[in-house]
Design a protein around this motif. Structure first.
Motif, PDB file in Angstrom:
ATOM      1  N   ALA A  58       0.826  -1.209   0.000  1.00 21.07           N
ATOM      2  CA  ALA A  58       0.000   0.000   0.000  1.00 21.07           C
ATOM      3  C   ALA A  58       0.858   1.255   0.000  1.00 21.07           C
ATOM      4  CB  ALA A  58      -0.936  -0.009   1.212  1.00 21.07           C
ATOM      5  N   TYR A  59       1.852   1.310   0.862  1.00 18.41           N
ATOM      6  CA  TYR A  59       2.700   2.500   0.946  1.00 18.41           C
ATOM      7  C   TYR A  59       3.586   2.651  -0.287  1.00 18.41           C
ATOM      8  CZ  TYR A  59       1.350   3.490   5.757  1.00 18.41           C
ATOM      9  OH  TYR A  59       0.636   3.820   6.872  1.00 18.41           O
ATOM     10  N   ALA A  60       4.034   1.530  -0.821  1.00 19.09           N
ATOM     11  CA  ALA A  60       4.862   1.600  -2.027  1.00 19.09           C
ATOM     12  C   ALA A  60       4.061   2.165  -3.194  1.00 19.09           C
ATOM     13  CB  ALA A  60       5.394   0.211  -2.380  1.00 19.09           C
ATOM     14  N   SER A  61       2.776   1.889  -3.246  1.00 22.63           N
ATOM     15  CA  SER A  61       1.941   2.342  -4.361  1.00 22.63           C
ATOM     16  C   SER A  61       1.742   3.858  -4.364  1.00 22.63           C
ATOM     17  CB  SER A  61       0.572   1.649  -4.315  1.00 22.63           C
ATOM     18  OG  SER A  61      -0.197   2.116  -3.216  1.00 22.63           O
ATOM     19  N   VAL A  62       1.866   4.505  -3.188  1.00 22.01           N
ATOM     20  CA  VAL A  62       1.721   5.966  -3.126  1.00 22.01           C
ATOM     21  C   VAL A  62       3.073   6.635  -2.883  1.00 22.01           C
ATOM     22  CG1 VAL A  62      -0.681   5.903  -2.384  1.00 22.01           C
ATOM     23  CG2 VAL A  62       1.129   5.853  -0.660  1.00 22.01           C
ATOM     24  N   GLN A  63       4.143   5.863  -3.070  1.00 22.54           N
ATOM     25  CA  GLN A  63       5.515   6.364  -3.002  1.00 22.54           C
ATOM     26  C   GLN A  63       5.857   7.004  -1.652  1.00 22.54           C
ATOM     27  OE1 GLN A  63       5.623   8.887  -6.529  1.00 22.54           O
ATOM     28  NE2 GLN A  63       6.375   7.178  -7.765  1.00 22.54           N
ATOM     29  N   LEU A  64       5.378   6.389  -0.582  1.00 19.88           N
ATOM     30  CA  LEU A  64       5.755   6.803   0.765  1.00 19.88           C
ATOM     31  C   LEU A  64       6.837   5.840   1.263  1.00 19.88           C
ATOM     32  CD1 LEU A  64       2.608   7.853   2.857  1.00 19.88           C
ATOM     33  CD2 LEU A  64       4.641   9.203   2.356  1.00 19.88           C
ATOM     34  N   SER A  65       8.084   6.139   0.914  1.00 19.03           N
ATOM     35  CA  SER A  65       9.183   5.246   1.272  1.00 19.03           C
ATOM     36  C   SER A  65       9.312   5.080   2.778  1.00 19.03           C
ATOM     37  CB  SER A  65      10.498   5.785   0.705  1.00 19.03           C
ATOM     38  OG  SER A  65      10.440   5.878  -0.699  1.00 19.03           O
ATOM     39  N   GLY A  66       9.020   6.168   3.513  1.00 20.75           N
ATOM     40  CA  GLY A  66       9.073   6.066   4.962  1.00 20.75           C
ATOM     41  C   GLY A  66       8.060   5.079   5.482  1.00 20.75           C
ATOM     42  N   GLY A  67       6.870   5.065   4.861  1.00 19.78           N
ATOM     43  CA  GLY A  67       5.839   4.115   5.254  1.00 19.78           C
ATOM     44  C   GLY A  67       6.253   2.691   4.959  1.00 19.78           C
ATOM     45  N   VAL A  68       6.901   2.497   3.827  1.00 15.21           N
ATOM     46  CA  VAL A  68       7.401   1.166   3.467  1.00 15.21           C
ATOM     47  C   VAL A  68       8.424   0.715   4.501  1.00 15.21           C
ATOM     48  CG1 VAL A  68       8.718  -0.171   1.782  1.00 15.21           C
ATOM     49  CG2 VAL A  68       6.973   1.438   1.000  1.00 15.21           C
ATOM     50  N   GLY A  69       9.369   1.629   4.820  1.00 11.87           N
ATOM     51  CA  GLY A  69      10.392   1.303   5.807  1.00 11.87           C
ATOM     52  C   GLY A  69       9.787   0.983   7.156  1.00 11.87           C
ATOM     53  N   ALA A 139       8.661  10.542   9.741  1.00  9.03           N
ATOM     54  CA  ALA A 139       9.679  10.095  10.700  1.00  9.03           C
ATOM     55  C   ALA A 139       9.062   9.892  12.083  1.00  9.03           C
ATOM     56  CB  ALA A 139      10.808  11.118  10.778  1.00  9.03           C
ATOM     57  N   TYR A 140       8.177  10.810  12.471  1.00  9.90           N
ATOM     58  CA  TYR A 140       7.505  10.727  13.766  1.00  9.90           C
ATOM     59  C   TYR A 140       6.707   9.431  13.876  1.00  9.90           C
ATOM     60  CZ  TYR A 140       4.079  12.031  17.397  1.00  9.90           C
ATOM     61  OH  TYR A 140       3.272  12.060  18.504  1.00  9.90           O
ATOM     62  N   ILE A 141       5.962   9.105  12.821  1.00  9.89           N
ATOM     63  CA  ILE A 141       5.148   7.883  12.823  1.00  9.89           C
ATOM     64  C   ILE A 141       6.037   6.644  12.768  1.00  9.89           C
ATOM     65  CG2 ILE A 141       3.442   6.559  11.507  1.00  9.89           C
ATOM     66  CD1 ILE A 141       2.234   9.224  10.645  1.00  9.89           C
ATOM     67  N   PHE A 142       7.082   6.715  11.948  1.00 10.38           N
ATOM     68  CA  PHE A 142       8.022   5.614  11.797  1.00 10.38           C
ATOM     69  C   PHE A 142       8.619   5.230  13.154  1.00 10.38           C
ATOM     70  CE2 PHE A 142      12.182   3.805  11.118  1.00 10.38           C
ATOM     71  CZ  PHE A 142      12.098   3.074   9.953  1.00 10.38           C
ATOM     72  N   VAL A 143       9.181   6.227  13.843  1.00  8.22           N
ATOM     73  CA  VAL A 143       9.849   5.966  15.122  1.00  8.22           C
ATOM     74  C   VAL A 143       8.826   5.686  16.225  1.00  8.22           C
ATOM     75  CG1 VAL A 143      11.373   6.949  16.879  1.00  8.22           C
ATOM     76  CG2 VAL A 143      11.838   7.368  14.452  1.00  8.22           C
ATOM     77  N   GLY A 144       7.696   6.410  16.212  1.00 11.27           N
ATOM     78  CA  GLY A 144       6.667   6.200  17.221  1.00 11.27           C
ATOM     79  C   GLY A 144       6.112   4.782  17.190  1.00 11.27           C
ATOM     80  N   THR A 145       5.940   4.255  15.991  1.00 14.57           N
ATOM     81  CA  THR A 145       5.454   2.882  15.850  1.00 14.57           C
ATOM     82  C   THR A 145       6.451   1.892  16.431  1.00 14.57           C
ATOM     83  OG1 THR A 145       4.185   3.426  13.862  1.00 14.57           O
ATOM     84  CG2 THR A 145       4.737   1.105  14.198  1.00 14.57           C
ATOM     85  N   LEU A 146       7.734   2.127  16.162  1.00  7.54           N
ATOM     86  CA  LEU A 146       8.776   1.253  16.687  1.00  7.54           C
ATOM     87  C   LEU A 146       8.793   1.294  18.216  1.00  7.54           C
ATOM     88  CD1 LEU A 146      11.245  -0.570  16.381  1.00  7.54           C
ATOM     89  CD2 LEU A 146      12.640   1.492  16.121  1.00  7.54           C
ATOM     90  N   ASP A 167      -1.191   8.211  16.565  1.00  9.53           N
ATOM     91  CA  ASP A 167      -2.479   8.448  15.901  1.00  9.53           C
ATOM     92  C   ASP A 167      -2.730   9.922  15.622  1.00  9.53           C
ATOM     93  OD1 ASP A 167      -3.082   5.809  15.788  1.00  9.53           O
ATOM     94  OD2 ASP A 167      -4.603   5.811  17.361  1.00  9.53           O
ATOM     95  N   LEU A 168      -2.271  10.804  16.513  1.00 17.37           N
ATOM     96  CA  LEU A 168      -2.519  12.235  16.353  1.00 17.37           C
ATOM     97  C   LEU A 168      -1.928  12.781  15.057  1.00 17.37           C
ATOM     98  CD1 LEU A 168      -1.905  13.541  19.996  1.00 17.37           C
ATOM     99  CD2 LEU A 168      -4.091  13.194  18.829  1.00 17.37           C
ATOM    100  N   VAL A 169      -0.858  12.160  14.588  1.00 19.54           N
ATOM    101  CA  VAL A 169      -0.237  12.574  13.329  1.00 19.54           C
ATOM    102  C   VAL A 169      -0.632  11.638  12.193  1.00 19.54           C
ATOM    103  CG1 VAL A 169       1.984  12.925  12.140  1.00 19.54           C
ATOM    104  CG2 VAL A 169       1.712  13.648  14.516  1.00 19.54           C
ATOM    105  N   GLY A 170      -0.847  10.368  12.525  1.00 18.99           N
ATOM    106  CA  GLY A 170      -1.151   9.368  11.499  1.00 18.99           C
ATOM    107  C   GLY A 170      -2.440   9.623  10.750  1.00 18.99           C
ATOM    108  N   VAL A 171      -3.471  10.136  11.430  1.00 16.00           N
ATOM    109  CA  VAL A 171      -4.768  10.365  10.780  1.00 16.00           C
ATOM    110  C   VAL A 171      -4.667  11.384   9.654  1.00 16.00           C
ATOM    111  CG1 VAL A 171      -7.119  11.207  11.100  1.00 16.00           C
ATOM    112  CG2 VAL A 171      -6.135   9.641  12.769  1.00 16.00           C
ATOM    113  N   PRO A 172      -4.195  12.615   9.923  1.00 17.12           N
ATOM    114  CA  PRO A 172      -4.123  13.590   8.823  1.00 17.12           C
ATOM    115  C   PRO A 172      -3.138  13.190   7.731  1.00 17.12           C
ATOM    116  CG  PRO A 172      -3.096  14.466  10.820  1.00 17.12           C
ATOM    117  CD  PRO A 172      -3.826  13.228  11.221  1.00 17.12           C
TER     118      PRO A 172
END
Length: 214
Positions: A58-69, A139-146, A167-172
């Motif tokens: 899903a993330y690769a399809s919208v070119q969000l490399s951070g999401g893929v990572g 980056a915030y979501i990437f690290v926060g998830t970890l 979630d506060l950043v992930g939604v928007p």
């Protein structure tokens, strides 16, 4: 269609938003994982692993490399968390994993890791714009998830607080990225996180429920 082509095709359209199969299936599995996490079931980890694998597409399809990572990291941490919950973790009387609040040192380590990790990953995304069109939020979501998953693997109640902050950043970000189903699911996540936080909080304050070390 097969593989990624099928996963990244449109499932349906609602309110002008195009919902992809990968976005929908991956996030439904993520919701299941969160419910299982609230129940302290070891099956939360294979569910998270499967969700991460599908959301990579899903993330690769919208070119969000951070999401893929992030999802690749989710897969790795899910394997580690699975191991933590099946070997060497303290279990409650009902067989589920015992939970507790973090010590002051553990909280400091989680906070330092979150801040330092976000600065490092955000700096990397800024230096290489092709990795993400929204470097600091990503980056915030990437690290926060970890951080959240590490806290979950250790049975810490702070796991839920970390998810609330993500979630506060992930939604928007999800809505602005065109991943409408992810955005809607993040809203549901928020409610489930509050539910899970209450459950873990109460159990951590009731030692009789947690039993002796396994």
């Amino acid at each position: 269609m097969s593989g990624p082509s099928w996963l990244n095709s449109e499932a349906f359209t609602v309110f002008g938003q195009h919902i992809m199969w990968s976005d929908m299936i991956g996030n439904i599995l993520g919701l299941i994982a969160l419910v299982l996490g609230r129940r302290r079931s070891v099956w939360t980890w294979p569910a998270q692993l499967a969700a991460g694998a599908i959301l990579v597409a899903a993330y690769a399809s919208v070119q969000l490399s951070g999401g893929v990572g992030k999802q690749l990291l989710v897969i790795v941490v899910a394997v580690w968390g699975w191991h933590q919950w099946t070997r060497g973790r303290r279990h409650a009387n009902d067989g589920s994993v015992a939970v507790r609040f973090a010590t002051g040192r553990e909280r400091g380590a989680l906070a330092a890791g979150a801040i330092g990790g976000t600065l490092a990953v955000g700096g990397l995304f800024t230096l290489y714009p092709s990795l993400s069109w929204s470097p600091w939020a990503d980056a915030y979501i990437f690290v926060g998830t970890l951080v959240a998953m590490i806290a979950q693997a250790r049975g810490l109640v702070e796991f839920w607080f970390a998810w609330l902050l993500v979630d506060l950043v992930g939604v928007p970000l999800a809505f602005s990225s065109g991943l409408a189903f992810s955005g809607l699911v993040y809203v549901v996540y928020f409610a489930l996180v509050l539910w899970g936080l209450r459950d873990w909080w109460l159990r951590s304050r009731t030692p009789a429920l947690e039993g002796a070390p396994a």
